[in-house]
Write a protein that holds these residues in place. Structure first.
Motif, mmCIF file in Angstrom:
data_model
loop_
_atom_site.group_PDB
_atom_site.id
_atom_site.type_symbol
_atom_site.label_atom_id
_atom_site.label_comp_id
_atom_site.label_asym_id
_atom_site.label_seq_id
_atom_site.Cartn_x
_atom_site.Cartn_y
_atom_site.Cartn_z
ATOM 1 N N LEU A 66 44.231 74.512 -27.369
ATOM 2 C CA LEU A 66 44.763 75.882 -27.460
ATOM 3 C C LEU A 66 45.708 76.034 -28.648
ATOM 4 N N ALA A 67 46.573 75.041 -28.866
ATOM 5 C CA ALA A 67 47.515 75.116 -29.992
ATOM 6 C C ALA A 67 46.774 75.185 -31.324
ATOM 7 N N LYS A 68 45.707 74.408 -31.445
ATOM 8 C CA LYS A 68 44.950 74.401 -32.704
ATOM 9 C C LYS A 68 44.070 75.636 -32.849
ATOM 10 N N GLN A 69 43.394 76.038 -31.789
ATOM 11 C CA GLN A 69 42.506 77.194 -31.861
ATOM 12 C C GLN A 69 43.278 78.479 -32.170
ATOM 13 N N HIS A 70 44.485 78.571 -31.661
ATOM 14 C CA HIS A 70 45.294 79.775 -31.872
ATOM 15 C C HIS A 70 46.262 79.615 -33.041
ATOM 16 N N ARG A 71 46.111 78.512 -33.773
ATOM 17 C CA ARG A 71 46.892 78.258 -34.994
ATOM 18 C C ARG A 71 48.393 78.452 -34.748
ATOM 19 N N LEU A 72 48.905 77.738 -33.757
ATOM 20 C CA LEU A 72 50.317 77.870 -33.405
ATOM 21 C C LEU A 72 51.230 77.092 -34.344
ATOM 22 N N GLY A 73 50.660 76.284 -35.226
ATOM 23 C CA GLY A 73 51.464 75.573 -36.213
ATOM 24 C C GLY A 73 51.970 74.228 -35.743
ATOM 25 N N ARG A 74 51.860 73.950 -34.469
ATOM 26 C CA ARG A 74 52.283 72.653 -33.937
ATOM 27 C C ARG A 74 51.647 72.432 -32.572
ATOM 28 N N VAL A 75 51.588 71.184 -32.207
ATOM 29 C CA VAL A 75 51.038 70.765 -30.920
ATOM 30 C C VAL A 75 52.168 70.066 -30.178
ATOM 31 N N PRO A 76 52.349 70.341 -28.897
ATOM 32 C CA PRO A 76 53.424 69.652 -28.164
ATOM 33 C C PRO A 76 53.251 68.131 -28.239
ATOM 34 N N LYS A 77 54.346 67.409 -28.418
ATOM 35 C CA LYS A 77 54.291 65.955 -28.555
ATOM 36 C C LYS A 77 53.782 65.274 -27.293
ATOM 37 N N TRP A 78 54.004 65.882 -26.152
ATOM 38 C CA TRP A 78 53.632 65.239 -24.889
ATOM 39 C C TRP A 78 52.125 65.007 -24.756
ATOM 40 N N VAL A 79 51.303 65.744 -25.520
ATOM 41 C CA VAL A 79 49.847 65.595 -25.378
ATOM 42 C C VAL A 79 49.354 64.219 -25.804
ATOM 43 N N SER A 80 50.175 63.469 -26.542
ATOM 44 C CA SER A 80 49.772 62.164 -27.065
ATOM 45 C C SER A 80 50.085 61.002 -26.128
#
Length: 133
Positions: A66-80
């Motif tokens: 969702l962060a990438k598809q909606h071009r939010l500029g960052r991805v939450p660190k917790w996803v890693s």
């Protein structure tokens, strides 16, 4: 009332709400958020991990996608985190045939495939989503 954050959606699922319906309601709330900052806020808080490794990995994939598809500029660190990946492949369909496994392996977005989750090409599309087309 639909969950406004992914963490809230996961909490509801862990308390017994239907996974597919609850996550779909979250996606609707995410899509209705008025600004990119409001959308990011829907993803920012880390959902609790639990006894369901598939759910733990799925929400990591969802947040990154969702962060990438909606071009939010960052991805939450917790996803890693390590609990956000599956040890064994999961084909997100009921009783996949060999042909379906091959298709899903090819079609799955990187955010899902990198977590060993294999699904359709546009897994989170909803009728109201601006990306549904």
């Amino acid at each position: 009332m639909r969950p406004n954050t992914l963490a809230e959606a996961v909490e509801r699922v862990q308390l017994g709400a239907a996974r597919d319906a609850t996550l779909a309601e979250f996606i609707d709330a995410f899509d209705l958020a008025p600004t990119p900052a409001a959308r990011y806020a829907c993803l920012a808080d880390e959902p609790a991990t639990g006894d369901d490794p598939k759910l733990d990995a799925l929400v990591g994939a969802m947040a990154e996608y969702l962060a990438k598809q909606h071009r939010l500029g960052r991805v939450p660190k917790w996803v890693s985190g390590p609990r956000r990946r599956l040890a064994q492949p999961w084909f997100a369909t009921t009783e996949p045939t060999d042909a379906m496994r091959e298709y899903l392996t090819f079609a799955s977005p990187a955010e899902f495939a990198s977590r060993n989750i294999f699904t359709e090409e546009r897994p989170l599309r909803r009728a109201r989503s601006p990306l549904a087309r």
